[in-house]
Design an enzyme around this catalytic site. Structure first.
Site, PDB file in Angstrom:
ATOM      1  N   SER A  27       9.508 -27.110  29.749  1.00  0.00           N
ATOM      2  CA  SER A  27      10.649 -27.207  30.680  1.00  0.00           C
ATOM      3  C   SER A  27      10.489 -28.339  31.685  1.00  0.00           C
ATOM      4  O   SER A  27       9.479 -28.416  32.377  1.00  0.00           O
ATOM      5  CB  SER A  27      10.768 -25.922  31.503  1.00  0.00           C
ATOM      6  OG  SER A  27      11.123 -24.854  30.694  1.00  0.00           O
ATOM      7  N   HIS A  58      15.161 -27.750  27.492  1.00  0.00           N
ATOM      8  CA  HIS A  58      14.527 -27.855  26.169  1.00  0.00           C
ATOM      9  C   HIS A  58      15.517 -28.475  25.199  1.00  0.00           C
ATOM     10  O   HIS A  58      16.401 -27.815  24.666  1.00  0.00           O
ATOM     11  CB  HIS A  58      14.106 -26.478  25.652  1.00  0.00           C
ATOM     12  CG  HIS A  58      12.939 -25.922  26.380  1.00  0.00           C
ATOM     13  ND1 HIS A  58      11.642 -26.102  25.956  1.00  0.00           N
ATOM     14  CD2 HIS A  58      12.868 -25.231  27.529  1.00  0.00           C
ATOM     15  CE1 HIS A  58      10.820 -25.532  26.811  1.00  0.00           C
ATOM     16  NE2 HIS A  58      11.538 -24.987  27.774  1.00  0.00           N
ATOM     17  N   HIS A  80      10.936 -19.930  22.375  1.00  0.00           N
ATOM     18  CA  HIS A  80      10.039 -18.936  22.959  1.00  0.00           C
ATOM     19  C   HIS A  80      10.262 -17.587  22.286  1.00  0.00           C
ATOM     20  O   HIS A  80      11.359 -17.311  21.791  1.00  0.00           O
ATOM     21  CB  HIS A  80      10.337 -18.767  24.462  1.00  0.00           C
ATOM     22  CG  HIS A  80      10.405 -20.043  25.232  1.00  0.00           C
ATOM     23  ND1 HIS A  80      11.507 -20.864  25.199  1.00  0.00           N
ATOM     24  CD2 HIS A  80       9.509 -20.636  26.062  1.00  0.00           C
ATOM     25  CE1 HIS A  80      11.274 -21.921  25.970  1.00  0.00           C
ATOM     26  NE2 HIS A  80      10.078 -21.810  26.501  1.00  0.00           N
ATOM     27  N   TYR A  82      10.908 -14.859  23.669  1.00  0.00           N
ATOM     28  CA  TYR A  82      12.023 -14.120  24.291  1.00  0.00           C
ATOM     29  C   TYR A  82      13.383 -14.548  23.740  1.00  0.00           C
ATOM     30  O   TYR A  82      14.392 -13.870  23.961  1.00  0.00           O
ATOM     31  CB  TYR A  82      12.000 -14.235  25.828  1.00  0.00           C
ATOM     32  CG  TYR A  82      12.193 -15.629  26.376  1.00  0.00           C
ATOM     33  CD1 TYR A  82      13.438 -16.261  26.360  1.00  0.00           C
ATOM     34  CD2 TYR A  82      11.125 -16.328  26.926  1.00  0.00           C
ATOM     35  CE1 TYR A  82      13.606 -17.544  26.857  1.00  0.00           C
ATOM     36  CE2 TYR A  82      11.279 -17.611  27.427  1.00  0.00           C
ATOM     37  CZ  TYR A  82      12.517 -18.203  27.379  1.00  0.00           C
ATOM     38  OH  TYR A  82      12.677 -19.474  27.856  1.00  0.00           O
ATOM     39  N   GLU A  83      13.421 -15.664  22.989  1.00  0.00           N
ATOM     40  CA  GLU A  83      14.690 -16.059  22.369  1.00  0.00           C
ATOM     41  C   GLU A  83      14.951 -15.236  21.105  1.00  0.00           C
ATOM     42  O   GLU A  83      16.028 -15.339  20.522  1.00  0.00           O
ATOM     43  CB  GLU A  83      14.679 -17.561  22.067  1.00  0.00           C
ATOM     44  CG  GLU A  83      14.724 -18.395  23.354  1.00  0.00           C
ATOM     45  CD  GLU A  83      14.533 -19.881  23.122  1.00  0.00           C
ATOM     46  OE1 GLU A  83      15.503 -20.542  22.723  1.00  0.00           O
ATOM     47  OE2 GLU A  83      13.408 -20.387  23.339  1.00  0.00           O
ATOM     48  N   ALA A 109       5.696 -25.085  31.933  1.00  0.00           N
ATOM     49  CA  ALA A 109       5.921 -24.755  33.340  1.00  0.00           C
ATOM     50  C   ALA A 109       5.327 -23.369  33.560  1.00  0.00           C
ATOM     51  O   ALA A 109       5.454 -22.497  32.705  1.00  0.00           O
ATOM     52  CB  ALA A 109       7.415 -24.731  33.628  1.00  0.00           C
ATOM     53  N   MET A 207       5.635 -18.121  29.880  1.00  0.00           N
ATOM     54  CA  MET A 207       6.220 -17.385  28.753  1.00  0.00           C
ATOM     55  C   MET A 207       6.112 -18.167  27.443  1.00  0.00           C
ATOM     56  O   MET A 207       6.881 -17.939  26.513  1.00  0.00           O
ATOM     57  CB  MET A 207       7.699 -17.095  29.033  1.00  0.00           C
ATOM     58  CG  MET A 207       7.964 -16.395  30.350  1.00  0.00           C
ATOM     59  SD  MET A 207       9.731 -16.308  30.695  1.00  0.00           S
ATOM     60  CE  MET A 207       9.725 -15.908  32.453  1.00  0.00           C
ATOM     61  N   SER A 208       5.174 -19.118  27.383  1.00  0.00           N
ATOM     62  CA  SER A 208       5.139 -19.983  26.194  1.00  0.00           C
ATOM     63  C   SER A 208       3.704 -20.319  25.803  1.00  0.00           C
ATOM     64  O   SER A 208       2.767 -19.615  26.175  1.00  0.00           O
ATOM     65  CB  SER A 208       5.918 -21.270  26.489  1.00  0.00           C
ATOM     66  OG  SER A 208       5.217 -22.062  27.436  1.00  0.00           O
ATOM     67  N   ASN A 231       6.144 -23.028  40.672  1.00  0.00           N
ATOM     68  CA  ASN A 231       6.499 -22.081  41.746  1.00  0.00           C
ATOM     69  C   ASN A 231       5.300 -21.185  42.009  1.00  0.00           C
ATOM     70  O   ASN A 231       4.398 -21.082  41.166  1.00  0.00           O
ATOM     71  CB  ASN A 231       7.698 -21.214  41.295  1.00  0.00           C
ATOM     72  CG  ASN A 231       7.423 -20.499  39.991  1.00  0.00           C
ATOM     73  OD1 ASN A 231       7.513 -21.095  38.916  1.00  0.00           O
ATOM     74  ND2 ASN A 231       7.066 -19.241  40.079  1.00  0.00           N
ATOM     75  N   HIS A 243      15.100 -20.409  37.694  1.00  0.00           N
ATOM     76  CA  HIS A 243      14.824 -21.439  36.686  1.00  0.00           C
ATOM     77  C   HIS A 243      15.112 -22.832  37.266  1.00  0.00           C
ATOM     78  O   HIS A 243      14.406 -23.796  36.956  1.00  0.00           O
ATOM     79  CB  HIS A 243      15.676 -21.171  35.435  1.00  0.00           C
ATOM     80  CG  HIS A 243      15.359 -22.081  34.278  1.00  0.00           C
ATOM     81  ND1 HIS A 243      14.067 -22.299  33.813  1.00  0.00           N
ATOM     82  CD2 HIS A 243      16.161 -22.838  33.483  1.00  0.00           C
ATOM     83  CE1 HIS A 243      14.104 -23.151  32.801  1.00  0.00           C
ATOM     84  NE2 HIS A 243      15.351 -23.487  32.579  1.00  0.00           N
TER      85      HIS A 243
HETATM   86  N1  HPA Z   1       6.532 -16.761  35.575  1.00  0.00           N
HETATM   87  C1  HPA Z   1       6.670 -16.923  34.238  1.00  0.00           C
HETATM   88  N2  HPA Z   1       7.027 -18.079  33.690  1.00  0.00           N
HETATM   89  C2  HPA Z   1       7.235 -19.123  34.497  1.00  0.00           C
HETATM   90  C3  HPA Z   1       7.103 -19.012  35.895  1.00  0.00           C
HETATM   91  C4  HPA Z   1       6.725 -17.764  36.466  1.00  0.00           C
HETATM   92  O1  HPA Z   1       6.581 -17.591  37.687  1.00  0.00           O
HETATM   93  N3  HPA Z   1       7.381 -20.240  36.409  1.00  0.00           N
HETATM   94  C5  HPA Z   1       7.668 -21.064  35.354  1.00  0.00           C
HETATM   95  N4  HPA Z   1       7.592 -20.381  34.196  1.00  0.00           N
END
Ligand code: HPA
Length: 271
Positions: A27, A58, A80, A82-83, A109, A207-208, A231, A243
């Site tokens: 991302s 993406h 991912h 989750y998709e 990310a 998540m990847s 973050n 996001h």
């Molecule tokens: N959690 C999960 N996935 C992420 C995060 C997060 O805080 N930031 C960017 N991708």
């Protein structure tokens, strides 16, 4: 003809280059594509069996070109778990293997669990914890690619990590080194989950990446992976996570990411 062979045929028709280094962009990391010269680009929709990417940031294109004068193959965008499909990265990684990729650089990310990590900083992944409750190798093993029970004890190649750490030092780019924990998503985590993950030894959460690392190690491709801390993970501040925030901070970090990766590919292809 299998989808893997069809995809390979399309790529070979468009490019004579024989890169041995692959890059997967997460991302907000696609800025690096502007640094790739003499490139050809193929939309995933035109490559049989490649995933349809559905997430902002993406793009879904395969690029072949030169980064810092080094031939590379780049997957700009991933899918991912989750998709909805836990096998979606199997075919792209096996296309890379058959194409001749020996080293894969993976970016993502991630939220910072380690309270010393600030948004916009980079973390070299030294190991992972798989909390995705799934695995891309579930099902019958394809022995032509690798063993039923692959070893992950040096999943994030120690030698490559030392090399990029040296480069970061020379370029005075701060580079943390830590453990990445992968969740299924798509929700960001709860504060209680983040506290639990910290106790378990995780420094960042996302998540990847883990599916691609498992697939690459299964077929003996070396892996280097870097997270952009976009973050602070849930509960560290009272601010909600979005996001948009993660994309904005990924962009801020992307200059450092580009310098690191372009110096790294030069280094590993020249000795
Ligand atoms: N959690 C999960 N996935 C992420 C995060 C997060 O805080 N930031 C960017 N991708």
């Amino acid at each position: 003809m299998s989808d893997i062979d069809k995809s390979l045929e399309i790529i070979h028709k468009l490019s004579d280059d024989k890169p041995e280094i692959g890059i997967i962009l997460g991302s907000g990391m696609s800025g690096i594509c502007n640094e790739i010269n003499s490139k050809i680009s193929i939309n995933y929709n035109d490559l049989p069996g490649f995933p349809k990417t559905s997430v902002d940031g993406h793009k879904g294109e395969l690029i072949i070109g030169k980064l810092n004068n080094v031939p590379i193959l780049c997957l700009n965008g991933r899918s991912h778990f989750y998709e909805g499909d836990n096998k979606s990265m199997v075919l792209p990684i096996r296309v890379l293997k058959n194409f001749g990729i020996k080293t894969l650089i993976i970016t993502n990310a991630a939220g910072g669990i380690n309270t010393e990590y600030l948004p916009g900083s980079l973390m070299l992944i030294k190991d992972h914890i798989n909390f995705q409750s799934s695995n891309p190798l579930v099902g019958k093993n394809n022995d032509t690619y690798g063993p039923r029970f692959p070893d992950l004890s040096n999943a994030y190649d120690q030698l490559l990590r030392r090399r990029i750490a040296d480069i970061a030092k020379k370029l005075t780019i701060p580079l943390h080194e830590g453990v990445y924990l992968a969740c299924l998503g798509p929700n960001f985590e709860t504060p209680a989950e983040i506290n639990a993950f910290r106790i378990l030894g995780a420094d960042a959460v996302g998540m990847s990446t883990v599916p691609e690392v498992i697939l690459a190690r299964h077929c003996d491709i070396r892996v280097l992976a870097i997270s952009v801390i976009t973050n602070l993970a849930a509960g560290i501040t009272s601010e909600p996570i979005t996001h948009q925030e993660t994309l904005a901070n990924a962009k801020i970090a992307s200059k450092n990411m580009i310098s690191l990766i372009s110096n790294f590919v030069y280094k590993i292809s020249n000795n």
